[in-house]
Design an enzyme around this catalytic site. Structure first.
Site, PDB file in Angstrom:
ATOM      1  N   THR A   1       0.798  -1.051  -0.037  1.00  0.00           N
ATOM      2  CA  THR A   1      -0.032   0.094  -0.197  1.00  0.00           C
ATOM      3  C   THR A   1       1.064   1.198  -0.179  1.00  0.00           C
ATOM      4  O   THR A   1       2.053   1.019   0.710  1.00  0.00           O
ATOM      5  CB  THR A   1      -0.882   0.066   1.229  1.00  0.00           C
ATOM      6  OG1 THR A   1       0.047   0.236   2.387  1.00  0.00           O
ATOM      7  CG2 THR A   1      -1.530  -1.258   1.227  1.00  0.00           C
ATOM      8  N   HIS A   2       0.613   2.329  -0.771  1.00  0.00           N
ATOM      9  CA  HIS A   2       1.476   3.536  -0.811  1.00  0.00           C
ATOM     10  C   HIS A   2       2.809   3.080  -1.341  1.00  0.00           C
ATOM     11  O   HIS A   2       3.946   3.770  -1.094  1.00  0.00           O
ATOM     12  CB  HIS A   2       1.405   4.208   0.556  1.00  0.00           C
ATOM     13  CG  HIS A   2       0.371   4.356   1.392  1.00  0.00           C
ATOM     14  ND1 HIS A   2      -0.648   5.426   1.277  1.00  0.00           N
ATOM     15  CD2 HIS A   2      -0.474   3.723   2.217  1.00  0.00           C
ATOM     16  CE1 HIS A   2      -1.531   5.348   1.832  1.00  0.00           C
ATOM     17  NE2 HIS A   2      -1.590   4.221   2.309  1.00  0.00           N
TER      18      HIS A   2
ATOM     19  N   SER B   1      18.661  -0.362 -26.514  1.00  0.00           N
ATOM     20  CA  SER B   1      18.961   1.063 -26.495  1.00  0.00           C
ATOM     21  C   SER B   1      19.740   1.297 -27.858  1.00  0.00           C
ATOM     22  O   SER B   1      20.732   0.539 -28.232  1.00  0.00           O
ATOM     23  CB  SER B   1      19.543   1.608 -25.475  1.00  0.00           C
ATOM     24  OG  SER B   1      20.347   2.877 -25.594  1.00  0.00           O
TER      25      SER B   1
ATOM     26  N   LYS C   1      21.418  -2.228 -22.392  1.00  0.00           N
ATOM     27  CA  LYS C   1      20.041  -2.125 -22.018  1.00  0.00           C
ATOM     28  C   LYS C   1      18.962  -3.243 -22.530  1.00  0.00           C
ATOM     29  O   LYS C   1      19.096  -3.600 -23.399  1.00  0.00           O
ATOM     30  CB  LYS C   1      19.469  -0.572 -22.675  1.00  0.00           C
ATOM     31  CG  LYS C   1      20.065   0.673 -21.798  1.00  0.00           C
ATOM     32  CD  LYS C   1      19.493   0.407 -20.268  1.00  0.00           C
ATOM     33  CE  LYS C   1      18.456   0.952 -19.600  1.00  0.00           C
ATOM     34  NZ  LYS C   1      17.748   2.081 -20.439  1.00  0.00           N
TER      35      LYS C   1
ATOM     36  N   ASN D   1      14.815  -2.782 -22.476  1.00  0.00           N
ATOM     37  CA  ASN D   1      13.846  -1.842 -21.911  1.00  0.00           C
ATOM     38  C   ASN D   1      12.474  -2.252 -21.982  1.00  0.00           C
ATOM     39  O   ASN D   1      12.182  -3.113 -23.003  1.00  0.00           O
ATOM     40  CB  ASN D   1      13.772  -0.555 -22.629  1.00  0.00           C
ATOM     41  CG  ASN D   1      15.357   0.213 -22.613  1.00  0.00           C
ATOM     42  OD1 ASN D   1      15.681   0.087 -21.333  1.00  0.00           O
ATOM     43  ND2 ASN D   1      15.781   1.041 -23.518  1.00  0.00           N
TER      44      ASN D   1
ATOM     45  N   GLU E   1       5.434   0.063 -21.872  1.00  0.00           N
ATOM     46  CA  GLU E   1       5.245   1.399 -21.860  1.00  0.00           C
ATOM     47  C   GLU E   1       4.183   1.803 -23.010  1.00  0.00           C
ATOM     48  O   GLU E   1       3.370   2.833 -22.540  1.00  0.00           O
ATOM     49  CB  GLU E   1       6.643   2.148 -21.889  1.00  0.00           C
ATOM     50  CG  GLU E   1       7.366   1.894 -20.751  1.00  0.00           C
ATOM     51  CD  GLU E   1       8.978   2.202 -20.966  1.00  0.00           C
ATOM     52  OE1 GLU E   1       9.332   2.759 -22.242  1.00  0.00           O
ATOM     53  OE2 GLU E   1       9.854   1.571 -20.121  1.00  0.00           O
TER      54      GLU E   1
ATOM     55  N   TYR F   1     -29.442  15.084 -36.511  1.00  0.00           N
ATOM     56  CA  TYR F   1     -28.204  14.876 -37.260  1.00  0.00           C
ATOM     57  C   TYR F   1     -27.543  16.155 -37.518  1.00  0.00           C
ATOM     58  O   TYR F   1     -27.995  17.130 -37.972  1.00  0.00           O
ATOM     59  CB  TYR F   1     -28.410  14.137 -38.413  1.00  0.00           C
ATOM     60  CG  TYR F   1     -27.140  13.637 -39.129  1.00  0.00           C
ATOM     61  CD1 TYR F   1     -26.563  12.835 -38.937  1.00  0.00           C
ATOM     62  CD2 TYR F   1     -26.550  14.640 -40.083  1.00  0.00           C
ATOM     63  CE1 TYR F   1     -25.001  12.308 -39.095  1.00  0.00           C
ATOM     64  CE2 TYR F   1     -25.358  14.478 -40.669  1.00  0.00           C
ATOM     65  CZ  TYR F   1     -24.796  13.208 -40.077  1.00  0.00           C
ATOM     66  OH  TYR F   1     -23.240  13.104 -40.440  1.00  0.00           O
TER      67      TYR F   1
ATOM     68  N   GLN G   1     -20.361  12.711 -37.632  1.00  0.00           N
ATOM     69  CA  GLN G   1     -19.649  12.204 -38.721  1.00  0.00           C
ATOM     70  C   GLN G   1     -18.318  11.250 -37.938  1.00  0.00           C
ATOM     71  O   GLN G   1     -17.904  10.306 -38.351  1.00  0.00           O
ATOM     72  CB  GLN G   1     -19.298  12.716 -40.054  1.00  0.00           C
ATOM     73  CG  GLN G   1     -18.556  11.600 -40.915  1.00  0.00           C
ATOM     74  CD  GLN G   1     -18.453  12.533 -42.398  1.00  0.00           C
ATOM     75  OE1 GLN G   1     -19.306  12.536 -43.043  1.00  0.00           O
ATOM     76  NE2 GLN G   1     -17.259  13.159 -42.479  1.00  0.00           N
TER      77      GLN G   1
HETATM   78  N1  ARG Z   1     -21.454   9.985 -43.509  1.00  0.00           N
HETATM   79  C1  ARG Z   1     -22.397  10.328 -42.640  1.00  0.00           C
HETATM   80  C2  ARG Z   1     -22.181  10.285 -41.355  1.00  0.00           C
HETATM   81  O1  ARG Z   1     -21.246   9.321 -40.978  1.00  0.00           O
HETATM   82  C3  ARG Z   1     -23.858   9.781 -42.850  1.00  0.00           C
HETATM   83  C4  ARG Z   1     -24.816  10.617 -42.424  1.00  0.00           C
HETATM   84  C5  ARG Z   1     -25.168  11.547 -43.282  1.00  0.00           C
HETATM   85  N2  ARG Z   1     -26.275  12.466 -43.261  1.00  0.00           N
HETATM   86  C6  ARG Z   1     -26.506  13.799 -43.426  1.00  0.00           C
HETATM   87  N3  ARG Z   1     -27.642  14.215 -43.005  1.00  0.00           N
HETATM   88  N4  ARG Z   1     -25.552  14.402 -44.030  1.00  0.00           N
HETATM   89  O2  ARG Z   1     -22.377  10.901 -40.457  1.00  0.00           O
END
Ligand code: ARG
Length: 463
Positions: free
Chosen positions: A161-162, A283, A289, A291, A296, A323, A328
């Site tokens: 711990t710690h 290295s 080395k 590593n 990491e 939308y 996108q």
């Molecule tokens: N390629 C677009 C996206 O992935 C598809 C939807 C497009 N719709 C629109 N109203 N432009 O978001």
């Protein structure tokens, strides 16, 4: 622009100029979303089959479309398909090609749907299978951890711990802690299936449609469990993306914790484990080395994966319904997190198969720092009816004495111990034994050997 030219934008009759070339170049998503081609075609086939069943399109047209879509699937799979950035995304690329193959009847495919519901449908189908893939990789990692744990039930080491030596534990028990974490990761991913299983197809652009569609039919066909409830929410919702990114982040965080522990234990200061040459790098200047670069890499990638979660949260912040182009980018973020995590799980598994504990050094370290002091205090409570707080004080005095004498607790004589607590008798000496200490933690979930064996057996039986 002439009307039926296939190479013009779908909206060419309305929008009279070509979109600014810089936007055509950077605003498209085809390089990213072409990965959804199979899902897009499966979704489109289910959609046209439903349109036919509902008598919205004819048998002949349905068959033509399905034929064309299957041909396109083959072309893409065989790398014979030319993706065109001008057509923005995978949906328009496929639709355009369908026109080339079957002619004007291709135009029926987009009846009663929009790219808005189309893209979410594709993405959800894709995420359901990637959820499965991640869980399979987690199964493999869990197996490797259990295998390492099984080999190390009796390997003793300090628990920390710690980052200070705390109490002795079995290395097997330590490793099994990671099994719990990775099991929770699997559960988290599986819980996400609830919302991934709601079918968005059929909500069209945002309102639903006046066509007599059957959303239950496409739900069944596409392996969803029910249609989504509200068309506006469906188009706007990316909570399922956040759930996925969060689940991936937590898993990456677990990986970063084991990576960090192994880095520390592999350090020249700790020397608790050895990494095989397969999982180290050299290295460019220091010839001696070896590593732990792979570890990491794992530790670093958790940061990148968190970044993806925060990117998506920030894209969604204050975004009005429904939308917007902002959305996108969800796919690129999802793909990046998925790919990074899948690679991390594969690398982690390699490491788990390519390290060995340095048992001698583990015991040596467990013998430093009076790790059995709590066992002595517990002994006083159990054998001399001492309240724990009093036993704590007596033990602290014994530790102070040992420190002054530069001795470990198990190097103190009974006479020395009795000087501080006259009630003590010879059998106290056994509490300083590391193995006894570990094996005495028989409470449920504790580090006793039997507990570990039972837990390992339980997980081996489960799968
Ligand atoms: N390629 C677009 C996206 O992935 C598809 C939807 C497009 N719709 C629109 N109203 N432009 O978001």
């Amino acid at each position: 622009m002439s009307k039926n030219k296939n190479n013009q934008a779908i909206w060419g009759n309305r929008i009279k100029k070509n979109t600014s070339s810089i936007f055509q170049k950077v605003g498209n998503s085809i390089d990213v979303d072409k990965r959804l081609y199979k899902e897009d075609i499966i979704g489109s086939i289910a959609h046209v089959e439903m349109l036919f069943k509902q008598k919205i399109i004819s048998f002949k047209i349905k068959n033509k479309i399905v034929y064309g879509l299957n041909k396109i699937k083959k072309e893409i799979t065989n790398k014979k398909f030319e993706f065109n950035k001008k057509y923005e995304d995978i949906h328009i690329n496929i639709e355009k090609r369908l026109f080339e193959i079957i002619g004007e009847d291709a135009g029926f495919i987009h009846t009663a749907r929009s790219r808005n519901d189309q893209v979410i449908t594709d993405l959800k189908i894709w995420m359901k299978s990637s959820t499965k893939e991640i869980n399979i990789l987690l199964d493999i990692v869990i197996k490797s951890v259990i295998r390492a744990a099984e080999k190390n039930i009796y390997t003793l080491m300090p628990g920390f711990t710690h980052l200070k030596n705390a109490q002795p534990v079995s290395f097997g028990h330590y490793l099994m802690a990671y099994v719990e974490m990775f099991k929770r990761d699997q559960k988290r991913l599986i819980n996400n299936l609830d919302s991934l299983n709601e079918n968005p197809l059929g909500v069209a652009a945002l309102t639903g449609t006046s066509f007599n569609i059957d959303r239950n039919y496409t739900t069944k066909k596409l392996g969803f469990t029910k249609p989504t409830n509200n068309s506006i929410d469906t188009i706007s919702d990316r909570d399922f993306v956040l759930d996925f990114l969060y689940s991936i982040s937590v898993c990456a965080m677990h990986i970063s914790r084991i990576a960090e522990e192994l880095i520390i234990w592999n350090s020249d200061a700790f020397k608790l484990i050895n990494l095989s040459d397969k999982v180290v790098t050299g290295s460019s200047i220091m010839p001696q080395k070896k590593n732990p670069d792979l570890l990491e890499f794992l530790r670093g990638k958790s940061g990148i994966i968190y970044g993806n979660l925060f990117s998506m949260l920030t894209v969604l912040k204050s975004l009005p319904l429904s939308y917007y182009k902002d959305l996108q980018d969800d796919k690129e973020i999802v793909f990046k997190s998925n790919d990074t995590l899948q690679n991390c799980l594969k690398i982690l598994d390699e490491i788990l198969k390519n390290f060995t504990p340095n048992k001698k050094q583990m015991i040596e370290l467990a013998n430093t720092g009076y790790l059995t002091a709590t066992d002595l205090a517990d002994y006083l409570v159990k054998n001399h009816s001492m309240p724990f707080r009093k036993a704590y004080k007596v033990t602290a005095n014994i530790v102070n004495f040992a420190e002054k004498k530069k001795k470990n607790l198990d190097q103190l004589t009974l006479a020395e111990l009795k000087k501080i607590e006259p009630k003590l008798s010879n059998d106290v000496l056994k509490v300083f034994d590391l193995k006894n200490s570990v094996n005495s933690k028989k409470s449920y979930g504790g580090t006793s050997f039997d507990n570990i064996k039972k837990m390992i057996l339980k997980y081996k039986k489960k799968k």
